[in-house]
Design an enzyme around this catalytic site. Structure first.
Site, PDB file in Angstrom:
ATOM      1  N   CYS A   1      17.501  -0.588  47.330  1.00  0.00           N
ATOM      2  CA  CYS A   1      17.580  -0.459  48.803  1.00  0.00           C
ATOM      3  C   CYS A   1      18.115  -1.723  49.479  1.00  0.00           C
ATOM      4  O   CYS A   1      18.474  -1.684  50.656  1.00  0.00           O
ATOM      5  CB  CYS A   1      16.223  -0.083  49.367  1.00  0.00           C
ATOM      6  SG  CYS A   1      15.557   1.409  48.614  1.00  0.00           S
TER       7      CYS A   1
ATOM      8  N   HIS B   1      15.821  -1.928  56.636  1.00  0.00           N
ATOM      9  CA  HIS B   1      15.928  -0.776  55.732  1.00  0.00           C
ATOM     10  C   HIS B   1      14.915   0.284  56.189  1.00  0.00           C
ATOM     11  O   HIS B   1      13.755  -0.019  56.464  1.00  0.00           O
ATOM     12  CB  HIS B   1      15.655  -1.234  54.303  1.00  0.00           C
ATOM     13  CG  HIS B   1      15.430  -0.096  53.370  1.00  0.00           C
ATOM     14  ND1 HIS B   1      16.282   0.980  53.301  1.00  0.00           N
ATOM     15  CD2 HIS B   1      14.426   0.161  52.477  1.00  0.00           C
ATOM     16  CE1 HIS B   1      15.833   1.836  52.401  1.00  0.00           C
ATOM     17  NE2 HIS B   1      14.707   1.365  51.892  1.00  0.00           N
TER      18      HIS B   1
ATOM     19  N   ASN C   1      14.169   7.813  53.673  1.00  0.00           N
ATOM     20  CA  ASN C   1      14.654   6.586  53.036  1.00  0.00           C
ATOM     21  C   ASN C   1      15.877   6.932  52.179  1.00  0.00           C
ATOM     22  O   ASN C   1      15.752   7.600  51.161  1.00  0.00           O
ATOM     23  CB  ASN C   1      13.510   6.016  52.182  1.00  0.00           C
ATOM     24  CG  ASN C   1      13.897   4.771  51.408  1.00  0.00           C
ATOM     25  OD1 ASN C   1      15.070   4.454  51.251  1.00  0.00           O
ATOM     26  ND2 ASN C   1      12.897   4.074  50.897  1.00  0.00           N
TER      27      ASN C   1
HETATM   28  N1  COA Z   1       0.455  14.121  51.712  1.00  0.00           N
HETATM   29  C1  COA Z   1      -0.879  14.101  51.812  1.00  0.00           C
HETATM   30  N2  COA Z   1      -1.648  13.175  51.236  1.00  0.00           N
HETATM   31  C2  COA Z   1      -1.012  12.233  50.520  1.00  0.00           C
HETATM   32  C3  COA Z   1       0.372  12.197  50.371  1.00  0.00           C
HETATM   33  C4  COA Z   1       1.105  13.197  50.988  1.00  0.00           C
HETATM   34  N3  COA Z   1       2.445  13.260  50.904  1.00  0.00           N
HETATM   35  N4  COA Z   1       0.696  11.136  49.626  1.00  0.00           N
HETATM   36  C5  COA Z   1      -0.446  10.515  49.308  1.00  0.00           C
HETATM   37  N5  COA Z   1      -1.495  11.179  49.857  1.00  0.00           N
HETATM   38  C6  COA Z   1      -2.905  10.883  49.758  1.00  0.00           C
HETATM   39  C7  COA Z   1      -3.243  10.010  48.587  1.00  0.00           C
HETATM   40  O1  COA Z   1      -3.379  10.794  47.424  1.00  0.00           O
HETATM   41  C8  COA Z   1      -4.542   9.393  49.024  1.00  0.00           C
HETATM   42  O2  COA Z   1      -5.566  10.340  48.811  1.00  0.00           O
HETATM   43  P1  COA Z   1      -7.000   9.852  48.274  1.00  0.00           P
HETATM   44  O3  COA Z   1      -7.516   8.916  49.320  1.00  0.00           O
HETATM   45  O4  COA Z   1      -7.745  11.124  48.165  1.00  0.00           O
HETATM   46  O5  COA Z   1      -6.725   9.175  46.973  1.00  0.00           O
HETATM   47  C9  COA Z   1      -4.374   9.255  50.526  1.00  0.00           C
HETATM   48  O6  COA Z   1      -3.304  10.144  50.897  1.00  0.00           O
HETATM   49  C10 COA Z   1      -4.025   7.857  50.973  1.00  0.00           C
HETATM   50  O7  COA Z   1      -2.994   7.423  50.133  1.00  0.00           O
HETATM   51  P2  COA Z   1      -2.447   5.981  50.270  1.00  0.00           P
HETATM   52  O8  COA Z   1      -1.546   5.700  49.115  1.00  0.00           O
HETATM   53  O9  COA Z   1      -3.571   5.043  50.563  1.00  0.00           O
HETATM   54  O10 COA Z   1      -1.583   6.140  51.595  1.00  0.00           O
HETATM   55  P3  COA Z   1      -0.860   5.025  52.371  1.00  0.00           P
HETATM   56  O11 COA Z   1      -1.430   4.888  53.720  1.00  0.00           O
HETATM   57  O12 COA Z   1      -0.699   3.762  51.551  1.00  0.00           O
HETATM   58  O13 COA Z   1       0.581   5.658  52.530  1.00  0.00           O
HETATM   59  C11 COA Z   1       2.771   5.512  51.579  1.00  0.00           C
HETATM   60  C12 COA Z   1       1.329   5.988  51.364  1.00  0.00           C
HETATM   61  C13 COA Z   1       3.542   5.838  50.312  1.00  0.00           C
HETATM   62  C14 COA Z   1       3.356   6.274  52.758  1.00  0.00           C
HETATM   63  C15 COA Z   1       2.794   3.996  51.878  1.00  0.00           C
HETATM   64  O14 COA Z   1       2.001   3.323  50.918  1.00  0.00           O
HETATM   65  C16 COA Z   1       4.183   3.434  51.856  1.00  0.00           C
HETATM   66  O15 COA Z   1       4.997   3.761  52.688  1.00  0.00           O
HETATM   67  N6  COA Z   1       4.480   2.504  50.923  1.00  0.00           N
HETATM   68  C17 COA Z   1       5.838   1.971  50.819  1.00  0.00           C
HETATM   69  C18 COA Z   1       6.707   2.976  50.110  1.00  0.00           C
HETATM   70  C19 COA Z   1       8.177   2.653  50.232  1.00  0.00           C
HETATM   71  O16 COA Z   1       8.628   2.343  51.283  1.00  0.00           O
HETATM   72  N7  COA Z   1       8.913   2.759  49.118  1.00  0.00           N
HETATM   73  C20 COA Z   1      10.308   2.538  49.086  1.00  0.00           C
HETATM   74  C21 COA Z   1      10.620   1.112  49.371  1.00  0.00           C
HETATM   75  S1  COA Z   1      12.324   0.809  49.312  1.00  0.00           S
END
Ligand code: COA
Length: 315
Positions: free
Chosen positions: A114, A242, A272
């Site tokens: 990215c 990004h 993304n």
């Molecule tokens: N729908 C519903 N629930 C979801 C889900 C979805 N699409 N994805 C994850 N969950 C659940 C998880 O399983 C977790 O459940 P649990 O508490 O029962 O275990 C809960 O939601 C919280 O998950 P968590 O990982 O703590 O969520 P978060 O607030 O960290 O958000 C992301 C997850 C992926 C959105 C966030 O971490 C993020 O944006 N990270 C950066 C990712 C990124 O940008 N990657 C590319 C970079 S170039």
């Protein structure tokens, strides 16, 4: 001796027509529009389906050339960025060269995930400054849907497909005035795509770790570029990060004291799109007339590798 600056002469983008909405994802994995919107800001994304990465790249490239009023024959270097090429070889840049008939160009690809567009701009800047290339096409094209696991709700809601391109050349008025690139390969496992025996790759990610990395390096890059150039946030017209997650962009903006009107976001429409996200933003900003001559703009990329980088531009 006068300084030669890289200047962006034209922009282009291509988004494939197929729209995958959050509502549609609700029927594919255990998720909801509310969860995706709250946690990411994404409402829908585009999928390339049958369109090849090089076809998206070619469309974006042709629009950038038209905007710059530069003929393909006058391009002497094509730099393509992608982590989802159609072939191991020929490179994406060679495929684009063939499609647009840029017969006088030499061509290579950059793989910095990215951060790819910031990396490519930095490479292009070196060629412009040394005079080894005069007119460069940079094209970023990604079909992330091809490496996304649509049974994994942690990742499949995030990614989309698309392409963005710019044509750059040198000039004596300030254009790209500073840049900064970095990588921390030791942390690469938090965001990776495995290559399986059959050639199929799937993204895996530790979302929380990537989130922390993204916020911290975004702030680091902006502060570094501001300090190095004796600027304050008030001197910057727009910061284009990004497009990974609205919460990452908001956290960075709050920390830097940036008002909403000075950040650009289109991730609600496209998700993304990896290295294509920043040039797609630039093209939308350019075509809507948001960017005025003399505006200072900071671009910030971060992603798998892990890689990150930033560019300070005067439009
Ligand atoms: N729908 C519903 N629930 C979801 C889900 C979805 N699409 N994805 C994850 N969950 C659940 C998880 O399983 C977790 O459940 P649990 O508490 O029962 O275990 C809960 O939601 C919280 O998950 P968590 O990982 O703590 O969520 P978060 O607030 O960290 O958000 C992301 C997850 C992926 C959105 C966030 O971490 C993020 O944006 N990270 C950066 C990712 C990124 O940008 N990657 C590319 C970079 S170039």
């Amino acid at each position: 001796m006068t300084t030669i600056y890289l200047q962006i002469k034209g922009t282009g983008s291509f988004l494939p027509p197929y729209v995958l909405t959050n509502d549609a994802l609700e029927h594919m994995v255990d998720t909801s529009d509310e969860w995706i919107t709250d946690r990411t800001g994404i409402k829908e994304r585009r999928l390339a389906k049958e369109t090849a990465t090089y076809e998206m790249a070619t469309s974006a490239a042709l629009k950038a050339l038209e905007d710059a009023q530069v003929s393909p024959q006058d391009i002497d270097l094509i730099i393509a960025t992608t982590i989802t090429p159609d072939y191991f070889t020929p490179s994406l840049s060679c495929l684009v060269q063939k499609e647009i008939g840029a017969d006088n160009a030499f061509c290579f690809d950059v793989n910095a995930a990215c951060s790819g567009f910031c990396y490519a701009l930095d490479v292009a800047d070196c060629y412009i400054k040394t005079g080894k290339a005069k007119r460069i096409l940079i094209v970023a094209s990604e079909a992330l849907s091809r490496i996304t696991d649509y049974t994994d709700r942690n990742t499949c809601v995030l990614f989309g497909d698309g392409a963005g391109a710019v044509v750059v050349s040198g000039g004596d008025e300030p254009g790209m005035t500073d840049s900064f690139l970095a990588a921390t390969g030791r942390d690469g496992e938090v965001l990776a795509a495995d290559m399986f025996g059959d050639g199929a790759a799937r993204v895996r990610m530790n979302g929380k770790e990537v989130y922390k990395f993204a916020v911290s390096v975004n702030i680091k890059i902006v502060n570094l570029l501001l300090e190095r150039n004796s600027l304050t946030v008030g001197d910057i017209a727009y910061i284009v990060q990004h497009q990974a997650n609205k919460r990452i962009i908001s956290a960075v903006s709050n920390k830097l004291g940036l008002s909403e009107d000075r950040i650009f976001m289109n991730l609600d429409k496209y998700g993304n799109t990896s290295s294509a996200s920043i040039p797609i933003c630039l093209d939308e900003m350019n075509r809507s007339g948001m960017l005025k001559k003399g505006d200072k703009v900071i671009l910030v990329g971060f992603g798998a590798g892990l890689t990150y980088g930033g560019v300070l531009l005067t439009w």
